[in-house]
Scaffold this motif. Sequence first.
Motif, PDB file in Angstrom:
ATOM      1  N   ILE A  65       0.838  -1.207   0.000  1.00 53.88           N
ATOM      2  CA  ILE A  65       0.000   0.000   0.000  1.00 53.88           C
ATOM      3  C   ILE A  65       0.868   1.250   0.000  1.00 53.88           C
ATOM      4  O   ILE A  65       0.672   2.174  -0.802  1.00 53.88           O
ATOM      5  N   ASN A  66       1.848   1.275   0.893  1.00 51.42           N
ATOM      6  CA  ASN A  66       2.655   2.488   1.064  1.00 51.42           C
ATOM      7  C   ASN A  66       3.526   2.800  -0.143  1.00 51.42           C
ATOM      8  O   ASN A  66       4.007   3.934  -0.296  1.00 51.42           O
ATOM      9  N   SER A  67       3.720   1.826  -1.030  1.00 47.08           N
ATOM     10  CA  SER A  67       4.528   2.084  -2.223  1.00 47.08           C
ATOM     11  C   SER A  67       3.880   3.116  -3.143  1.00 47.08           C
ATOM     12  O   SER A  67       4.558   3.704  -3.993  1.00 47.08           O
ATOM     13  N   PHE A  68       2.592   3.351  -2.967  1.00 42.34           N
ATOM     14  CA  PHE A  68       1.890   4.335  -3.787  1.00 42.34           C
ATOM     15  C   PHE A  68       1.864   5.719  -3.138  1.00 42.34           C
ATOM     16  O   PHE A  68       1.331   6.666  -3.727  1.00 42.34           O
ATOM     17  N   PHE A  69       2.424   5.848  -1.936  1.00 43.56           N
ATOM     18  CA  PHE A  69       2.311   7.076  -1.156  1.00 43.56           C
ATOM     19  C   PHE A  69       3.622   7.849  -1.131  1.00 43.56           C
ATOM     20  O   PHE A  69       4.712   7.274  -1.217  1.00 43.56           O
ATOM     21  N   GLU A  70       3.482   9.185  -0.985  1.00 42.51           N
ATOM     22  CA  GLU A  70       4.636  10.080  -0.885  1.00 42.51           C
ATOM     23  C   GLU A  70       4.871  10.416   0.590  1.00 42.51           C
ATOM     24  O   GLU A  70       3.950  10.826   1.294  1.00 42.51           O
ATOM     25  N   ARG A  71       6.119  10.269   1.032  1.00 43.91           N
ATOM     26  CA  ARG A  71       6.472  10.575   2.422  1.00 43.91           C
ATOM     27  C   ARG A  71       6.908  12.010   2.602  1.00 43.91           C
ATOM     28  O   ARG A  71       6.982  12.509   3.731  1.00 43.91           O
ATOM     29  N   GLU A  72       7.250  12.669   1.506  1.00 41.97           N
ATOM     30  CA  GLU A  72       7.624  14.083   1.548  1.00 41.97           C
ATOM     31  C   GLU A  72       7.263  14.729   0.224  1.00 41.97           C
ATOM     32  O   GLU A  72       7.121  14.051  -0.793  1.00 41.97           O
ATOM     33  N   MET A  73       7.098  16.030   0.258  1.00 44.18           N
ATOM     34  CA  MET A  73       6.778  16.780  -0.954  1.00 44.18           C
ATOM     35  C   MET A  73       7.424  18.163  -0.852  1.00 44.18           C
ATOM     36  O   MET A  73       7.099  18.907   0.079  1.00 44.18           O
ATOM     37  N   PRO A  74       8.359  18.499  -1.757  1.00 46.73           N
ATOM     38  CA  PRO A  74       8.761  17.655  -2.889  1.00 46.73           C
ATOM     39  C   PRO A  74       9.657  16.500  -2.463  1.00 46.73           C
ATOM     40  O   PRO A  74      10.358  16.589  -1.460  1.00 46.73           O
ATOM     41  N   SER A  75       9.614  15.462  -3.243  1.00 48.95           N
ATOM     42  CA  SER A  75      10.488  14.310  -3.072  1.00 48.95           C
ATOM     43  C   SER A  75      11.576  14.383  -4.133  1.00 48.95           C
ATOM     44  O   SER A  75      11.554  15.254  -5.021  1.00 48.95           O
ATOM     45  N   ALA A  76      12.502  13.453  -4.071  1.00 52.63           N
ATOM     46  CA  ALA A  76      13.557  13.436  -5.094  1.00 52.63           C
ATOM     47  C   ALA A  76      12.962  13.283  -6.488  1.00 52.63           C
ATOM     48  O   ALA A  76      13.432  13.901  -7.451  1.00 52.63           O
ATOM     49  N   GLU A  77      11.890  12.464  -6.590  1.00 53.99           N
ATOM     50  CA  GLU A  77      11.291  12.210  -7.905  1.00 53.99           C
ATOM     51  C   GLU A  77      10.485  13.399  -8.421  1.00 53.99           C
ATOM     52  O   GLU A  77      10.386  13.617  -9.627  1.00 53.99           O
ATOM     53  N   THR A  78       9.851  14.155  -7.515  1.00 49.31           N
ATOM     54  CA  THR A  78       9.004  15.271  -7.951  1.00 49.31           C
ATOM     55  C   THR A  78       9.742  16.607  -7.997  1.00 49.31           C
ATOM     56  O   THR A  78       9.205  17.586  -8.512  1.00 49.31           O
ATOM     57  N   LEU A  79      10.967  16.635  -7.496  1.00 51.23           N
ATOM     58  CA  LEU A  79      11.724  17.896  -7.466  1.00 51.23           C
ATOM     59  C   LEU A  79      11.850  18.547  -8.842  1.00 51.23           C
ATOM     60  O   LEU A  79      11.778  19.785  -8.952  1.00 51.23           O
ATOM     61  N   PRO A  80      12.022  17.792  -9.935  1.00 44.77           N
ATOM     62  CA  PRO A  80      12.116  18.443 -11.247  1.00 44.77           C
ATOM     63  C   PRO A  80      10.885  19.269 -11.607  1.00 44.77           C
ATOM     64  O   PRO A  80      11.010  20.288 -12.298  1.00 44.77           O
ATOM     65  N   LEU A  81       9.705  18.852 -11.139  1.00 44.20           N
ATOM     66  CA  LEU A  81       8.495  19.621 -11.423  1.00 44.20           C
ATOM     67  C   LEU A  81       8.526  20.959 -10.692  1.00 44.20           C
ATOM     68  O   LEU A  81       8.150  21.995 -11.256  1.00 44.20           O
TER      69      LEU A  81
END
Length: 316
Positions: A65-81
């Motif tokens: 379940i938790n694999s679909f969730f974000e623990r922080e925002m921005p995250s490393a993956e979303t930082l480019p946005l």
Amino acid sequence: MTRFIHVALGQLGPIARADTRVQVVARLCEMMREAHACGAHLIVYPELALTTFFPRWYMDSDGEINSFFEREMPSAETLPLFALSRELGVGFYLGYAELTSENGRQVRYNTSILVDRGGTIVGKYRKVHLPGHYEHEPWRRFQHLEKRYFTPGDRFGVTEAFGGKIGMAICNDRRWAETYRVMGLQGVEMVLIGYNTPVHNAPAPAHDDLSLFHNQLSMQAGAYQNGTWVVGVAKAGIEEGVDSIGGSCIIAPSGEVVASCITKGDEVAIARCDLDFCALYKRTTFNFDLHRQPHAYGMIVERKGETLRADGSPLG
């Protein structure tokens, strides 16, 4: 002086379960670049925009379940946005699954954030009206387990941003009159709504042919009855075998649709929205101070131990 926001619909097509955050963020960035080229100040993405719509599956493993969730925002993956937002001067609304800790326990929310034109988070909202069911129901063609995977949020707020009063909602919230009215009472001038809505309604299949109609009807009513712009954006198309509606659109305070997407894939559409147009309705037909009669509605609500009238004043 008029207050214009150039708003882009950032509709997404399907996201496969195997798609990575990096792949999805690249799609979001591409749409932001397209929106910027069209003169947008703000782009609105859908609900749960970083992953496939995982509540369609029953899972009982926290790890899965938790694999679909974000623990922080921005995250490393979303930082480019966020970096691209700062570079281009384009703000955004983004829906995602949020994993956080409250009083020492793990809590999951269906969340959206508002990011300004400098790439800074200026607002956060957690979905209040969770649809679907909690336990596995094998008779369904697919599940809708939002009640299992998310905790409901507890408030609708308005953020001062983009030169006006911006509110947020998510998916099923758009069907409830209270969503718009609570923000309307706070003077909201634009409500941003991301959604993932399957065409098929398992408990009420007679509604299937009305899915798009009900989607637009609820948002148009909310816009008109509260003198506000409403921006609704879908994740659409056939995703992991489930067909979801499109119908992304921008609705004026008059209730008129002024821009819309015409596909069920990744698509950008834009409208020039005058926030001062809200006043034409807020000061006339829907002048709340002049015309509402909350004392006659017989409604009370509970908030932090207080009993309140419908207008928010203490009861007693």
